[in-house]
Design a protein around this motif. Structure first.
Motif, mmCIF file in Angstrom:
data_model
loop_
_atom_site.group_PDB
_atom_site.id
_atom_site.type_symbol
_atom_site.label_atom_id
_atom_site.label_comp_id
_atom_site.label_asym_id
_atom_site.label_seq_id
_atom_site.Cartn_x
_atom_site.Cartn_y
_atom_site.Cartn_z
ATOM 1 N N GLY A 1 60.571 42.044 15.463
ATOM 2 C CA GLY A 1 60.838 42.939 14.348
ATOM 3 C C GLY A 1 61.851 44.018 14.672
ATOM 4 N N GLU A 2 61.902 44.473 15.938
ATOM 5 C CA GLU A 2 62.774 45.577 16.297
ATOM 6 C C GLU A 2 64.207 45.125 16.596
ATOM 7 N N PHE A 3 64.359 43.988 17.282
ATOM 8 C CA PHE A 3 65.677 43.681 17.840
ATOM 9 C C PHE A 3 66.304 42.402 17.269
ATOM 10 N N SER A 4 65.612 41.611 16.452
ATOM 11 C CA SER A 4 66.197 40.361 15.949
ATOM 12 C C SER A 4 67.124 40.638 14.768
ATOM 13 N N THR A 5 68.206 39.804 14.674
ATOM 14 C CA THR A 5 69.134 39.908 13.536
ATOM 15 C C THR A 5 68.762 38.904 12.455
ATOM 16 N N ILE A 6 68.722 37.636 12.841
ATOM 17 C CA ILE A 6 68.325 36.574 11.906
ATOM 18 C C ILE A 6 67.149 35.839 12.528
ATOM 19 N N LYS A 7 66.032 35.842 11.874
ATOM 20 C CA LYS A 7 64.823 35.221 12.392
ATOM 21 C C LYS A 7 64.853 33.725 12.132
ATOM 22 N N ALA A 8 64.527 32.965 13.191
ATOM 23 C CA ALA A 8 64.482 31.506 13.076
ATOM 24 C C ALA A 8 63.213 31.092 12.351
ATOM 25 N N HIS A 9 63.360 30.031 11.570
ATOM 26 C CA HIS A 9 62.213 29.533 10.820
ATOM 27 C C HIS A 9 61.500 28.402 11.549
ATOM 28 N N GLU B 1 61.666 17.363 17.917
ATOM 29 C CA GLU B 1 63.000 16.969 17.478
ATOM 30 C C GLU B 1 63.149 17.068 15.961
ATOM 31 N N ARG B 2 62.443 18.074 15.418
ATOM 32 C CA ARG B 2 62.613 18.333 13.995
ATOM 33 C C ARG B 2 63.729 19.338 13.740
ATOM 34 N N CYS B 3 64.227 19.902 14.797
ATOM 35 C CA CYS B 3 65.341 20.843 14.704
ATOM 36 C C CYS B 3 66.051 20.903 16.035
ATOM 37 N N VAL B 4 67.241 21.472 16.002
ATOM 38 C CA VAL B 4 67.992 21.634 17.250
ATOM 39 C C VAL B 4 67.583 22.950 17.892
ATOM 40 N N LEU B 5 68.089 23.149 19.101
ATOM 41 C CA LEU B 5 67.725 24.355 19.864
ATOM 42 C C LEU B 5 68.165 25.604 19.130
ATOM 43 N N GLN B 6 69.340 25.560 18.530
ATOM 44 C CA GLN B 6 69.873 26.754 17.870
ATOM 45 C C GLN B 6 68.992 27.191 16.709
ATOM 46 N N ASP B 7 68.397 26.226 15.981
ATOM 47 C CA ASP B 7 67.562 26.593 14.837
ATOM 48 C C ASP B 7 66.182 27.102 15.252
ATOM 49 N N ALA B 8 65.775 26.819 16.476
ATOM 50 C CA ALA B 8 64.441 27.269 16.931
ATOM 51 C C ALA B 8 64.492 28.604 17.661
ATOM 52 N N VAL B 9 65.681 29.191 17.830
ATOM 53 C CA VAL B 9 65.837 30.409 18.628
ATOM 54 C C VAL B 9 66.172 31.581 17.720
ATOM 55 N N THR B 10 65.461 32.654 17.923
ATOM 56 C CA THR B 10 65.757 33.926 17.255
ATOM 57 C C THR B 10 66.555 34.783 18.228
ATOM 58 N N ARG B 11 67.756 35.192 17.781
ATOM 59 C CA ARG B 11 68.626 35.931 18.685
ATOM 60 C C ARG B 11 68.358 37.434 18.554
ATOM 61 N N MET B 12 68.384 38.097 19.736
ATOM 62 C CA MET B 12 68.221 39.560 19.809
ATOM 63 C C MET B 12 69.367 40.101 20.646
ATOM 64 N N PRO B 13 70.593 40.218 20.044
ATOM 65 C CA PRO B 13 71.777 40.603 20.821
ATOM 66 C C PRO B 13 71.690 42.013 21.402
ATOM 67 N N GLU B 14 70.891 42.885 20.806
ATOM 68 C CA GLU B 14 70.806 44.261 21.320
ATOM 69 C C GLU B 14 70.229 44.301 22.731
ATOM 70 N N ILE B 15 69.321 43.383 23.020
ATOM 71 C CA ILE B 15 68.722 43.357 24.364
ATOM 72 C C ILE B 15 69.162 42.136 25.147
ATOM 73 N N GLY B 16 69.949 41.238 24.527
ATOM 74 C CA GLY B 16 70.485 40.079 25.229
ATOM 75 C C GLY B 16 69.478 39.004 25.506
ATOM 76 N N ILE B 17 68.468 38.836 24.676
ATOM 77 C CA ILE B 17 67.407 37.843 24.886
ATOM 78 C C ILE B 17 67.275 37.011 23.625
ATOM 79 N N ASP B 18 67.115 35.682 23.832
ATOM 80 C CA ASP B 18 66.784 34.789 22.733
ATOM 81 C C ASP B 18 65.286 34.480 22.778
ATOM 82 N N LEU B 19 64.694 34.394 21.600
ATOM 83 C CA LEU B 19 63.245 34.198 21.508
ATOM 84 C C LEU B 19 62.963 32.888 20.811
#
Length: 733
Positions: free
Chosen positions: A583-591, A600-618
């Motif tokens: 909630g604090e650091f994500s820009t676009i939340k993955a569904h 294999e219902r989605c690719v890696l990019q669609d399963a990852v929520t990016r948090m560029p402020e802290i440099g971590i993908d969730l």
């Protein structure tokens, strides 16, 4: 590539990623360390020092309770009466030791009688009489100041109420009263003197003085009565024996007078003179017989010389006559002179006749003296016969007279003692109502109460510490769990996402940031540019072991080393901190989630929520409808781990709990290293050991496993004096 499902199958498998790379980690491969050795006293001090505030609170509680107990106790007063024992009669110097022994024996007797049950009963009876007199408006107890109300009644009522006798049972009431009197009394000798102290303790000063004085007075009066009764009995016996002694005296006197009238008066002086004269006659008789014997011996010797034809000179010498000696001296000049010879013969006959006459005189003298002595002996014998009768009767009269006089003197003495009996004990000082209490002030009970409760608290702490089954040091964790303990993570109160990010990335010299970075470098020593990626599994045995905080701390610390970092959340229970980061650091939340990705219902990019402020993908955990165990057991883990390694430099997997099922063991095959979170001073070592044993037996045995102590109170931990990572973290950089 990253956005294509089809390209995932064509990605080269990272066969160059050998697990042996992690085996070079010196921190996670050595055998567990032995716990640091310390003396038992040091361990005791350290254990008590860690609970000093608890011990202080317990000690203060003990002081408060002791003070309250002191306030609840009644104030006691002690009244003292002193009596003195009469000194024994003084004797000679040699009799001082027996006199001292007699005094000590007498004091022991008095102490025993004062403490006897019979005397206590007499005191109780006297107190009841005083109560009766006091109720009648009169009191015969002097030495006790007046008090409001009837304190004797209060004493007896208090005695009976404390004893709790049965209703209508006088014996039980007496027993309770006697017990109270005995408990309140104190009887003892003052040093080695003749003074005995009688003291009674009571809540009422006047009542204490009354009982102490009554105790002494009853004892003295009892001694007086006993002495008077004893003297009266002795006087009656003496008076009964006086007529017989008087009759014996009269009979002895009559016998003496009758003897004197029968034998006449005897002159003792004449008897003594006769005895002296007898002795003198004996001496004279002895001398006369000695001279007679000497004269007869000379005559016999002269006759023997004449018969033997001895020379005239020898005979003349024996006779001892000067005339005969002169005639014999002239005979050699005129040997033929007949007249000279005749003169010598005549002179010899005359000398012999003279010696014979002397012998006759001595014989006659001895006979006369012996006759006189026989007469005197007869007179002395008659006088002695008369004196023997008198000497036999006169001592009898004197003895009977002396005995009669002694009885008369004893009679007078007994009459005087009965009129004024002396008990041998006198009151030295009477008791007055004391003004100062004997019982201690409640303030003096506070220090002992604090000490006692402090010791009890210390014993409780030591016993509790002995039964403590938690892990509180790196050495303990290694010894109990059988795997290396790579470090610890300090405790932070009320930890949330931004605070954790600030601690790790904003305060890089803080103990928390240093601990998290050290744990990451230790778990992934080859991390850095141009180094192979690492997948680290973080798990624990039970909930609230700090597993999620440890995983996020490692992820944040990994961003400082460069490269991309993925936080793979597989724990569907502890989601508070993960949701805060999302909630604090994500820009676009993955569904999509991890379940969609591995299915294999989605690719890696669609399963990852990016948090560029802290440099971590969730990557979020699978939905509750999906079974994680099924997902992990049916997919090809190499296919997905290779893709993750090709995209990310560090992958932190926040795994499920070890007690939740075998998922953690399956995830171990996905990881290059496993960190097992153990909450400091809370996680039970038996549970942690069991979960860790099951984790170590599952999957590849080459995957290193290490433990981490989480939520460590650094100051308290350093107080144990264990000398591990906590001491380094407390030092300021």
């Amino acid at each position: 590539m990253e956005g294509s499902i089809a390209s995932r199958a064509r990605l080269p498998r990272a066969t160059q990623m050998a697990v042996a790379t992690l085996n070079t980690n010196p921190r996670m491969t050595p055998p567990p360390r032995e716990p640091m050795q310390s003396s038992p006293f040091h361990q005791l001090v350290v254990t008590l020092a860690t609970r000093k505030w608890f011990l202080l609170a317990v000690a203060l509680l003990g002081g408060i309770l002791a003070g309250l107990a002191g306030l609840s106790r009644p104030v006691l007063y002690e009244a003292t009466t002193q009596v003195i024992i009469d000194a024994p009669s003084s004797g000679t110097a040699s009799g001082m030791a027996p006199a001292q022994d007699s005094l000590e024996s007498s004091i022991d007797d008095h102490l025993t009688m004062l403490s006897s049950q019979g005397h206590l009963r007499q005191v109780l009876t006297a107190l009841r009489k005083v109560q009766t007199v006091d109720n009648g408006g009169k009191s015969d107890v002097s030495a006790v100041p007046p008090a409001s109300g009837s304190f004797v009644s209060d004493l007896l009522s208090r005695i009976w109420s404390q004893g709790k006798p049965a209703a209508g049972d006088p014996e039980a009431a007496d027993a309770a009263a006697l017990k109270t009197l005995r408990n309140g009394m104190r009887v003892g000798q003052e040093l080695r003197s003749r003074v005995i102290t009688i003291a009674f303790t009571d809540a009422s000063p006047a009542r204490a003085a009354l009982v102490a004085n009554t105790f002494a007075q009853v004892y003295i009066e009892d001694l007086v009565q006993k002495r008077r009764a004893s003297d009266q009995f002795e006087l009656e016996s003496l008076v009964a024996s006086l007529p017989q002694v008087q009759k014996d005296l009269v009979d002895a006197t009559d016998r003496l007078e009758t003897y004197r009238l029968t034998h006449g008066a005897v002159d003792q002086t004449a008897a003594n003179n006769a005895a002296n004269e007898t002795a003198e006659l004996g001496r004279q008789i002895f001398l006369s017989k000695a001279n007679l014997s000497a004269s007869e011996a000379r005559l016999r010797h002269i006759e023997d010389l004449r018969k033997a034809g001895a020379p005239v000179t020898a005979i003349a010498e024996e006779i001892g006559s000067p005339v005969l000696a002169d005639l014999v001296a002239r005979q050699p000049d005129a040997p033929a002179d007949a007249d000279l010879g005749n003169a010598i013969n005549r002179e010899m006959e005359q000398g012999i006749a003279k010696i014979a006459a002397e012998a006759n005189v001595y014989r006659a003298q001895a006979a006369a003296l012996e006759e006189r002595k026989r007469m005197l002996d007869a007179a002395v014998a008659d006088t002695a016969s008369q004196l023997s009768g008198l000497r036999a009767l006169e001592p009898q009269v004197a003895i009977v007279t002396q005995h009669y006089n002694e009885l008369l003197s004893r009679q007078q003495d007994l009459i005087r003692r009965i009129a004024a009996p002396s008990p041998g004990v006198a009151v030295l000082s009477t008791a007055w109502a004391p003004s100062n209490p004997k019982s201690l002030s409640p303030i003096f009970l506070i220090p002992p109460g604090m000490i006692v409760f402090g010791l009890m608290g210390a014993v409780f702490v030591l016993v509790r510490n002995g039964f403590n089954q938690t892990l509180r040091s790196e050495a303990e964790a290694e010894a109990e769990l059988g795997v290396p303990c790579i470090g610890l993570l300090p405790r932070v109160s009320g930890l949330h996402a931004r605070q954790l990010r600030h601690l790790v990335l904003g305060q890089q010299n803080s103990p928390f940031s240093r601990a998290a970075t050290s744990l990451l470098v230790t778990a992934a020593p080859t991390q850095g540019k141009g180094q192979p990626p690492h997948i680290i599994l973080v798990t624990s045995s039970i909930q609230d072991d700090g597993k999620t905080e440890l995983a996020w701390s490692l992820a944040l610390a990994a961003t400082r080393l460069g490269g991309r970092v993925l936080f793979l959340d597989l724990d569907r229970k502890d989601v508070r901190l993960t949701n805060e980061f999302r909630g604090e650091f994500s820009t676009i939340k993955a569904h999509n989630s991890f379940g969609d990705y591995v299915s294999e219902r989605c690719v890696l990019q669609d399963a990852v929520t990016r948090m560029p402020e802290i440099g971590i993908d969730l990557m979020a955990a699978p939905s509750p409808s999906e079974d994680l165990l099924t997902l992990l057991s049916t997919v090809d883990k190499s296919q997905f781990t290779d893709e993750l390694r090709s995209v990310y430099d560090v992958v932190i997997m926040n795994g499920p709990l070890g007690l939740g099922g075998p998922e953690a063991r399956l995830l171990k095959r996905w990881a290059d290293g496993v960190l097992f979170a153990v909450r400091w001073a809370r996680t039970r070592r038996g549970i942690a050991r069991g979960v860790l044993e099951s984790l170590r037996t599952g999957g590849s045995a080459t995957v290193p496993v290490g433990s981490v102590l989480t939520q460590v109170n650094l100051k308290r931990h350093a107080g144990f004096g264990l000398g591990d990572t906590a001491d380094l973290l407390l030092e300021k950089v």
